[in-house]
Design a protein around this motif. Structure first.
Motif, PDB file in Angstrom:
ATOM      1  N   LEU A  93      -7.025  -6.801 -67.617  1.00 48.43           N
ATOM      2  CA  LEU A  93      -5.905  -7.164 -68.481  1.00 48.43           C
ATOM      3  C   LEU A  93      -6.383  -7.325 -69.927  1.00 48.43           C
ATOM      4  O   LEU A  93      -5.711  -6.879 -70.868  1.00 48.43           O
ATOM      5  CB  LEU A  93      -5.239  -8.449 -67.989  1.00 48.43           C
ATOM      6  N   GLY A  97      -4.948  -5.175 -72.907  1.00 50.66           N
ATOM      7  CA  GLY A  97      -4.289  -5.954 -73.947  1.00 50.66           C
ATOM      8  C   GLY A  97      -4.971  -5.847 -75.291  1.00 50.66           C
ATOM      9  O   GLY A  97      -4.334  -6.019 -76.338  1.00 50.66           O
ATOM     10  N   VAL A 107       0.146  -2.353 -71.776  1.00 54.33           N
ATOM     11  CA  VAL A 107      -0.443  -2.842 -70.531  1.00 54.33           C
ATOM     12  C   VAL A 107       0.365  -2.276 -69.361  1.00 54.33           C
ATOM     13  O   VAL A 107       1.582  -2.444 -69.300  1.00 54.33           O
ATOM     14  CB  VAL A 107      -0.470  -4.383 -70.491  1.00 54.33           C
ATOM     15  N   ASP A 109       1.932  -1.645 -65.595  1.00 54.30           N
ATOM     16  CA  ASP A 109       2.500  -2.508 -64.561  1.00 54.30           C
ATOM     17  C   ASP A 109       1.468  -2.810 -63.484  1.00 54.30           C
ATOM     18  O   ASP A 109       1.443  -3.920 -62.938  1.00 54.30           O
ATOM     19  CB  ASP A 109       3.730  -1.847 -63.923  1.00 54.30           C
ATOM     20  N   TRP A 112      -0.884  -5.541 -64.740  1.00 52.33           N
ATOM     21  CA  TRP A 112      -0.181  -6.826 -64.750  1.00 52.33           C
ATOM     22  C   TRP A 112      -0.020  -7.366 -63.326  1.00 52.33           C
ATOM     23  O   TRP A 112      -0.273  -8.540 -63.064  1.00 52.33           O
ATOM     24  CB  TRP A 112       1.177  -6.704 -65.430  1.00 52.33           C
ATOM     25  N   ALA A 115      -3.238  -8.813 -62.001  1.00 49.92           N
ATOM     26  CA  ALA A 115      -3.515 -10.141 -62.566  1.00 49.92           C
ATOM     27  C   ALA A 115      -2.606 -11.186 -61.923  1.00 49.92           C
ATOM     28  O   ALA A 115      -3.053 -12.297 -61.597  1.00 49.92           O
ATOM     29  CB  ALA A 115      -3.336 -10.120 -64.078  1.00 49.92           C
ATOM     30  N   ALA A 116      -1.346 -10.824 -61.700  1.00 53.03           N
ATOM     31  CA  ALA A 116      -0.381 -11.767 -61.116  1.00 53.03           C
ATOM     32  C   ALA A 116      -0.717 -12.121 -59.669  1.00 53.03           C
ATOM     33  O   ALA A 116      -0.270 -13.166 -59.170  1.00 53.03           O
ATOM     34  CB  ALA A 116       1.033 -11.189 -61.209  1.00 53.03           C
ATOM     35  N   GLU A 121       1.929 -18.424 -63.005  1.00 52.02           N
ATOM     36  CA  GLU A 121       2.608 -18.129 -64.276  1.00 52.02           C
ATOM     37  C   GLU A 121       1.984 -18.845 -65.465  1.00 52.02           C
ATOM     38  O   GLU A 121       1.876 -18.278 -66.549  1.00 52.02           O
ATOM     39  CB  GLU A 121       4.100 -18.438 -64.173  1.00 52.02           C
ATOM     40  N   LEU A 124      -1.201 -17.043 -66.226  1.00 55.16           N
ATOM     41  CA  LEU A 124      -0.895 -15.760 -66.866  1.00 55.16           C
ATOM     42  C   LEU A 124      -0.520 -15.972 -68.332  1.00 55.16           C
ATOM     43  O   LEU A 124      -0.947 -15.209 -69.209  1.00 55.16           O
ATOM     44  CB  LEU A 124       0.231 -15.040 -66.129  1.00 55.16           C
ATOM     45  N   VAL A 128      -2.569 -14.317 -71.457  1.00 53.47           N
ATOM     46  CA  VAL A 128      -1.955 -13.563 -72.552  1.00 53.47           C
ATOM     47  C   VAL A 128      -2.300 -14.211 -73.892  1.00 53.47           C
ATOM     48  O   VAL A 128      -2.695 -13.540 -74.849  1.00 53.47           O
ATOM     49  CB  VAL A 128      -0.429 -13.456 -72.362  1.00 53.47           C
TER      50      VAL A 128
END
Length: 157
Positions: A93, A97, A107, A109, A112, A115-116, A121, A124, A128
């Motif tokens: 990421l 980024g 970035v 999908d 992402w 990472a998720a 959240e 994350l 970011v």
């Protein structure tokens, strides 16, 4: 090499730095692991060619107990076996980024979603923010040619 500008003598830069240091404090207080933050700041700094930040984040990570072997392998993390899957997702990421201009879609999908799988959240959001913050610092230091090598661990703590 000498810096083009003494940012610490500038009232404008001082006011600006006050706010970005505060942003760094928010990240330090987040639930994103400090080790992950150290790895991503080092990797973004390498990508951006920021010697000052590369030197600083390497030294701070070693002082915090991080293994030099892991830090030395950050630039080749894809081929290294010393990183967790979560750290690898954060590094991926970080790369996408940081290299936004290199990819028309920004970035992906897939990056992402990976990472998720490893971070909630809030983490994350911290990822970011950490990627954005280190890219800000890298740009400041690269633009002003802030020289590397003299940083002392904890110098800005």
């Amino acid at each position: 090499m000498d810096a083009r500008l003494n940012l610490f003598a500038s009232p404008t830069a001082g006011k600006f730095f006050k706010h970005i240091f505060a942003a760094g404090k928010v990240l330090a207080d987040s639930t994103l692991p400090a080790t992950t933050q150290a790895l991503l700041t080092l990797r973004a700094s390498q990508i951006n060619g920021c010697g000052y930040c590369t030197d600083m984040h390497y030294k701070d990570a070693v002082a915090a107990g991080e293994e030099p072997t892991r830090l030395n392998l950050v630039a080749a993390w894809r081929e290294a076996t010393v990183f967790t899957e979560a750290e690898r997702a954060a590094l991926e990421l970080t790369e996408e980024g940081t290299r936004i201009a290199d990819a028309a879609g920004g970035v992906s999908d897939e990056v992402w979603a990976n990472a998720a799988k490893h971070y909630d959240e809030e983490q994350l959001a911290a990822l970011v923010a950490a990627i954005a913050l280190i890219n800000t610092w890298n740009r400041i230091n690269v633009i002003t040619r802030n020289p590397a090598g003299d940083y002392r661990p904890g110098q800005f703590a």
